[in-house]
Design a protein around this motif. Sequence first.
Motif, mmCIF file in Angstrom:
data_model
loop_
_atom_site.group_PDB
_atom_site.id
_atom_site.type_symbol
_atom_site.label_atom_id
_atom_site.label_comp_id
_atom_site.label_asym_id
_atom_site.label_seq_id
_atom_site.Cartn_x
_atom_site.Cartn_y
_atom_site.Cartn_z
ATOM 1 N N ALA A 146 46.683 47.219 -4.297
ATOM 2 C CA ALA A 146 45.512 47.037 -5.171
ATOM 3 C C ALA A 146 44.841 45.720 -4.815
ATOM 4 O O ALA A 146 45.472 44.672 -4.845
ATOM 5 N N ARG A 204 38.201 43.410 -6.772
ATOM 6 C CA ARG A 204 36.820 43.164 -6.349
ATOM 7 C C ARG A 204 36.037 42.640 -7.538
ATOM 8 O O ARG A 204 36.223 43.093 -8.669
ATOM 9 N N ILE A 232 40.013 33.983 -6.436
ATOM 10 C CA ILE A 232 41.404 33.985 -6.920
ATOM 11 C C ILE A 232 41.954 32.555 -7.049
ATOM 12 O O ILE A 232 42.502 32.200 -8.092
ATOM 13 N N ILE A 244 43.552 33.554 -14.277
ATOM 14 C CA ILE A 244 44.261 34.552 -13.489
ATOM 15 C C ILE A 244 45.227 35.360 -14.341
ATOM 16 O O ILE A 244 45.511 36.526 -14.039
ATOM 17 N N ASP A 299 52.061 37.408 2.889
ATOM 18 C CA ASP A 299 51.629 36.349 3.822
ATOM 19 C C ASP A 299 52.826 35.647 4.461
ATOM 20 O O ASP A 299 52.817 34.432 4.666
ATOM 21 N N LYS A 348 48.700 38.422 8.358
ATOM 22 C CA LYS A 348 47.788 39.028 9.330
ATOM 23 C C LYS A 348 47.370 38.057 10.432
ATOM 24 O O LYS A 348 46.972 38.467 11.522
ATOM 25 N N LEU A 352 46.797 39.284 14.161
ATOM 26 C CA LEU A 352 45.496 39.144 14.823
ATOM 27 C C LEU A 352 45.626 38.335 16.100
ATOM 28 O O LEU A 352 44.994 38.640 17.108
ATOM 29 N N TYR A 366 42.735 47.510 8.777
ATOM 30 C CA TYR A 366 41.482 48.242 8.919
ATOM 31 C C TYR A 366 41.597 49.381 9.929
ATOM 32 O O TYR A 366 40.870 50.351 9.880
HETATM 33 P P1 C2E Z 1 46.328 39.719 0.711
HETATM 34 O O1 C2E Z 1 47.268 40.014 -0.376
HETATM 35 O O2 C2E Z 1 46.912 39.203 1.976
HETATM 36 O O3 C2E Z 1 45.487 41.005 0.919
HETATM 37 C C1 C2E Z 1 45.156 41.473 2.129
HETATM 38 C C2 C2E Z 1 43.807 41.040 2.508
HETATM 39 O O4 C2E Z 1 43.605 41.348 3.871
HETATM 40 C C3 C2E Z 1 42.730 41.755 1.741
HETATM 41 O O5 C2E Z 1 41.641 40.908 1.599
HETATM 42 C C4 C2E Z 1 42.357 42.898 2.678
HETATM 43 O O6 C2E Z 1 41.075 43.390 2.464
HETATM 44 C C5 C2E Z 1 42.474 42.209 4.013
HETATM 45 N N1 C2E Z 1 42.713 43.131 5.107
HETATM 46 C C6 C2E Z 1 43.309 44.361 5.112
HETATM 47 N N2 C2E Z 1 43.352 44.881 6.375
HETATM 48 C C7 C2E Z 1 42.793 43.963 7.197
HETATM 49 C C8 C2E Z 1 42.548 43.905 8.589
HETATM 50 O O7 C2E Z 1 42.849 44.814 9.372
HETATM 51 N N3 C2E Z 1 41.964 42.803 9.093
HETATM 52 C C9 C2E Z 1 41.619 41.778 8.303
HETATM 53 N N4 C2E Z 1 41.015 40.706 8.827
HETATM 54 N N5 C2E Z 1 41.811 41.764 6.920
HETATM 55 C C10 C2E Z 1 42.414 42.868 6.411
HETATM 56 P P2 C2E Z 1 40.947 40.735 0.246
HETATM 57 O O8 C2E Z 1 40.842 42.001 -0.468
HETATM 58 O O9 C2E Z 1 39.716 39.943 0.511
HETATM 59 O O10 C2E Z 1 41.952 39.876 -0.563
HETATM 60 C C11 C2E Z 1 42.174 38.582 -0.229
HETATM 61 C C12 C2E Z 1 43.324 38.034 -0.978
HETATM 62 O O11 C2E Z 1 43.007 37.947 -2.362
HETATM 63 C C13 C2E Z 1 44.562 38.873 -0.929
HETATM 64 O O12 C2E Z 1 45.233 38.661 0.231
HETATM 65 C C14 C2E Z 1 45.309 38.410 -2.118
HETATM 66 O O13 C2E Z 1 46.017 37.212 -1.808
HETATM 67 C C15 C2E Z 1 44.202 38.060 -3.074
HETATM 68 N N6 C2E Z 1 44.076 39.127 -4.065
HETATM 69 C C16 C2E Z 1 43.345 40.253 -4.001
HETATM 70 N N7 C2E Z 1 43.497 40.955 -5.135
HETATM 71 C C17 C2E Z 1 44.332 40.270 -5.935
HETATM 72 C C18 C2E Z 1 44.892 40.461 -7.243
HETATM 73 O O14 C2E Z 1 44.641 41.456 -7.920
HETATM 74 N N8 C2E Z 1 45.709 39.505 -7.734
HETATM 75 C C19 C2E Z 1 46.015 38.388 -7.015
HETATM 76 N N9 C2E Z 1 46.827 37.511 -7.544
HETATM 77 N N10 C2E Z 1 45.524 38.165 -5.797
HETATM 78 C C20 C2E Z 1 44.698 39.092 -5.244
#
Ligand code: C2E
Length: 692
Positions: free
Chosen positions: A468, A471, A486, A495, A589, A612, A616, A665
Motif C-alpha cells: 500500500a 497518495r 511522509i 503520521i 530499505d 532499490k 538500480l 516498475y
Molecule cells: P518505499 O516503502 O520504499 O516504497 C517504495 C517506493 O518505491 C514507492 O515510492 C514506489 O512507488 C517506488 N517504486 C516502486 N517500484 C519502483 C521502481 O521500479 N523504480 C523506482 N525508482 N521506484 C519504484 P512512493 O510511493 O513514492 O513512496 C515513497 C516512500 O514513501 C515509500 O518508500 C515509503 O517509505 C513512504 N510511504 C508511502 N506510503 C506510506 C505509508 O502509507 N506510510 C508510511 N509510513 N510511509 C509510506
Amino acid sequence: MENNAGLVRRIGKRVLDPGIGLHADEELTGKVRRDLLDLAYRNNWANVLVNLAASASLVVMFWLRGDLSRGTVIWLLVVTVVCGFRLWGGYLYWLVRENFTELSDALLRKWRFRYQAGVIFTGLLWSVVGLTVIPTVRGESQFLTMIIIAGMAGGATGILAPVFLVGRLYLCALLLPPAVILMVMEDASYILAALVLVFLLVMLVTHRNNHAVLFKSFVLKHQNQELIEDLKQKNRVTEDWNATLEARVEQRTEELRDLVEHDALTGIYNRDGIVAWFESRKRSDALLDYAVLFIDLDRFKQINDGLSHAIGDEVLRAVSMRLGECVGQQHALGRWGGDEFLIVLAAPHHELHPLVEDTVELAQQAVSQPINIVGHTLHVGFSTGVAFSSGRNPSIAELIHWADLAAAEVKRSGRGSVHNYDKMLLTEQERRLSVTQALRRAMSADEFNIQYQPVIDAVTGEITAYEALLRWNSETLGPVSPDEFIPIAEESALIVDIGQWCMRQACQALQDHPEIPATTKIAINVSIRQIVMPNFADMVSRILKETGLPAERLALEVTESIFEKRQTTQIATVLDQLHAMGIEIFIDDFGTGYSSLSRLHEIHVDAVKIDKSFILAMDENARVVIEAAILIAHRFGLKVIAEGIETSYQRAELIAMGVDACQGYFFARPGEMPCHDIHWQTDLIKQGDRQS
Ligand code: C2E
Ligand code: CA
Ligand code: CA
C-alpha cells in the motif's frame, strides 16, 4: 453683675475695636492697616472737596439771608487752609508710596497720624459751627445748617470707613455739639436734639459696619494671597521632587534595561538585547542592510560534560571576548543561548558581503587560538550560518531563524564552516511550512488515497502481496510525493492518524476483493512514530477485527531505524506481539540504514526488502551487498524481496542471486487493486535493458 460686665465689654468692642472681633495675627493686621491707610488717602480728596463745598455753601447761605458774620468768614478761611493742607498731604503720601511698595511701621504711624490729624481738625471746625452758629441763628438758617452738617456726617460713614476711631470721633464732632446746644439753649428744641442724637447713633452703626466689611475683605484678600503663595511654593517643591524622581526612575530603568538585555555570564547582549539593538538601529538608520551570523561552537558539549560546567563557562567567556574584538561599535554581539552566539552586522548594501567575509575570518582566527584554562589547553571551532536582510526587510527573528538553519545545515552536511542562508534554503523552508499547513487539513478534506503495487514470487510469478503506497492530492499544492510529505508528517506526529487511516483503508481494500487468493498479503508501511505510540498493537488488532482481515494476510514494513532507536526494547516487544498475532514484519530499505545483518535476530522479522538504490545501481559493490544480504537473511530463515526492479536484466540477475520476491516498475507500477497485467516474461532478458 457678670452679665453687665460682659455687656459693657461687648459694647466697648463694637464701639472701639477696629477689627471688630476679627482675630487676625499681627502681621496680617499690619498689612490690613496699610491697605486701609491707602484707601483712606484715596478717599482723601473726596472728603476734602465735600468739606470745601459744604462750608462754602453754608457761608453763601448765611450771606444770602443776611446772617453772615465776620467770624463765619474767618471760619471759612480756616477751613480752606486746612483743606489745602490736607490735599497737599494726600499728594505727598502718594509720592512716598511710589518709592515704598511696603510702608515701614514708622512711616505707617507718621502718615496715619497726619491723616487722622487732618480729619480731626476738620471735625473740630464743624464742632465750632455747631457750638457757635446753631444757637445764634433761628428758623430756616438753623435747619439748613443742620441739614448740611447731617449730610456731611452721612457722607463720612463711607468716606471715613477706613479709619475707625477717628471716623467715629469725626461723626461725634459733627453731630454731638448741635445736639447738646439744641438742648441747653434758651428756647431748647428737644425734639430736634433727639432727632440729631438718633441720627448720630445710626451713622455710628453704619460707619462701624462699613469699616468691618472693609477690614474683613482686606483680611480675606491677604489670606487668599498667602494661600496662593503657599500653593505656588508647594508646586515648586512638588516640581523639584518630580524632577529628581524622574531622574532617578530614568537611571534605574537604564540599569534594569542593562540587566535585562545582557547575558549574565558573558556580559554581551542576550536575546532581548539583540532584538532591542536591532530595532533601535533600524529606527536610527533605515537605509542599512543587515547580516546575522549564527555561530554555533563545535563539540562544546564534550567540553561541558567531559571537563566541567565551570570550564565550559570559562570557554564561553573567552569566546565571547574574542568575538567582541572582531565586532565594531556599530555592530552587535550577543549570546543566543548555550554555545550559540550571534553577530549582527549593519552596513550599506555593497559593503555588507565583504564585511561578513572579513568578520568570519577574523572570528575564526581569534577563536581558533588555543584557550588555556586551569591546566587545560582547549581548541574550539565553530560553524557559522549567515542570513542577509537584503531587499526583504525581514524581522530580526526571521533573520536569526534563517541564520540558525544555515548553521544547522553546516553541521549536518559537514561541508565547510560557513553557509549562507540563500534563496534555495528559504524556498525549501517555505515549502515545508506550506506542506505542514496543508497536511493538517488533508485528512478531513479527504485528500488521501492509496495505490497498490504487487510483490511477485520469484519462482511462480504469482502476486504474493500488494504494498500500500499512500497518495496525496492536495487542494492547494497539487499532488505531493510521499517522499516529501511522509517525513514532514512524521515530524509533526500527523503520521499517527494518517497511518491509522491508511492501514484501515488497505486492509479493507483487500477484503473488498474476494477474488484475490487468500494467500496474498497486504504490506503496509509503518513509521517508528506509530510503533512507539502506546497500544499500537491493540490498534492494529482492532483494525483487523473491524475489517475482518486475518492477521496472516497483513505485513508491516518498518525501516532499519528500529534498530537505531533508543526504544529498541519497546519496539521489539511491540513487534513480538504483532508477530505472535500472525502478522509478518518486513525490514524496508534494507542496506541503507543502521542495522547490521547480525542484529536481524534481535527482532522477529520475516523478510528484508533490499533497497532499490542497490538494484538500480547493480554494480560490483551493490552486487556484493545484495549477495551478502541474501546469504545471511536465508541463514536466519528470512525471505528476501528486491524492490525497484525496472528492467528484465535486473530481474534476471536478482532471480539468479536467489531473491524470493520481486517488486518494481518492470512488473507493475503502483495502481488499482487487483493488478491484472503483470509484466512477467522470463524470455525477455535483453542487453538493452541494462541501460533503460
Ligand atoms: P518505499 O516503502 O520504499 O516504497 C517504495 C517506493 O518505491 C514507492 O515510492 C514506489 O512507488 C517506488 N517504486 C516502486 N517500484 C519502483 C521502481 O521500479 N523504480 C523506482 N525508482 N521506484 C519504484 P512512493 O510511493 O513514492 O513512496 C515513497 C516512500 O514513501 C515509500 O518508500 C515509503 O517509505 C513512504 N510511504 C508511502 N506510503 C506510506 C505509508 O502509507 N506510510 C508510511 N509510513 N510511509 C509510506
Ligand atoms: Ca515500503
Ligand atoms: Ca523501500
